[in-house]
Design a protein around this motif. Structure first.
Motif, PDB file in Angstrom:
ATOM      1  N   GLN A   1       0.830  -1.204   0.000  1.00 54.57           N
ATOM      2  CA  GLN A   1       0.000   0.000   0.000  1.00 54.57           C
ATOM      3  C   GLN A   1       0.863   1.251   0.000  1.00 54.57           C
ATOM      4  O   GLN A   1       0.567   2.214  -0.696  1.00 54.57           O
ATOM      5  N   LYS A   2       1.922   1.231   0.771  1.00 56.97           N
ATOM      6  CA  LYS A   2       2.822   2.387   0.852  1.00 56.97           C
ATOM      7  C   LYS A   2       3.503   2.622  -0.480  1.00 56.97           C
ATOM      8  O   LYS A   2       3.697   3.762  -0.899  1.00 56.97           O
ATOM      9  N   ALA A   3       3.824   1.548  -1.187  1.00 60.49           N
ATOM     10  CA  ALA A   3       4.539   1.649  -2.468  1.00 60.49           C
ATOM     11  C   ALA A   3       3.650   2.203  -3.572  1.00 60.49           C
ATOM     12  O   ALA A   3       4.160   2.724  -4.566  1.00 60.49           O
ATOM     13  N   GLN A   4       2.345   2.091  -3.426  1.00 54.37           N
ATOM     14  CA  GLN A   4       1.424   2.542  -4.496  1.00 54.37           C
ATOM     15  C   GLN A   4       1.204   4.030  -4.468  1.00 54.37           C
ATOM     16  O   GLN A   4       1.312   4.760  -3.649  1.00 54.37           O
TER      17      GLN A   4
END
Length: 126
Positions: free
Chosen positions: A123-126
């Motif tokens: 989620q953080k990477a998106q």
């Protein structure tokens, strides 16, 4: 011959002592997934602590891991819920004890915790 053996043992003992005297790694040297795992273990220990001093120390340790993490706070909230649920699980062994510290170690290394890390890291990477 005896002097040679004593000299060899002295070198070996000094080398062993030097290896043990190495400083601890910095939190910044620990990978992000391992930081989350260590946070889970610290929070779990805080949950099972019998003394106020241990509880405070475990929570302070968890705070240090949290500060070094790149995950959103929601990951830690989800992990707190997972810890509470997993602590209800019975762990057996040969001694008549609750194995609470063992539970914390197993919880921190569990597939559920690893899945939480992966979910929130994605989620953080998106």
């Amino acid at each position: 011959m005896l002097k040679t053996r004593i000299a060899a043992l002295s070198v070996l003992a000094f080398s062993f002592h030097a290896a043990l005297a190495q400083p601890l790694a910095s939190i910044s040297d620990v990978s992000q997934p391992q930081r989350f795992t260590q946070w889970v273990q610290s929070r779990c220990i805080a949950s099972i602590a019998d003394s106020a001093a241990l509880k405070a120390d475990a929570n302070a340790s968890a705070a240090a891991w949290l500060e070094a993490s790149e995950l959103p706070v929601e990951a830690f909230n989800a992990a707190d819920a997972a810890i509470a649920q997993a602590l209800k699980t019975r762990v057996g062994g040969t001694a008549k004890t609750d194995y609470r510290v063992l539970k914390c170690a197993l919880i921190a290394q569990s597939a559920d915790v690893q899945t939480l890390y992966q979910q929130f890291a994605r989620q953080k990477a998106q």
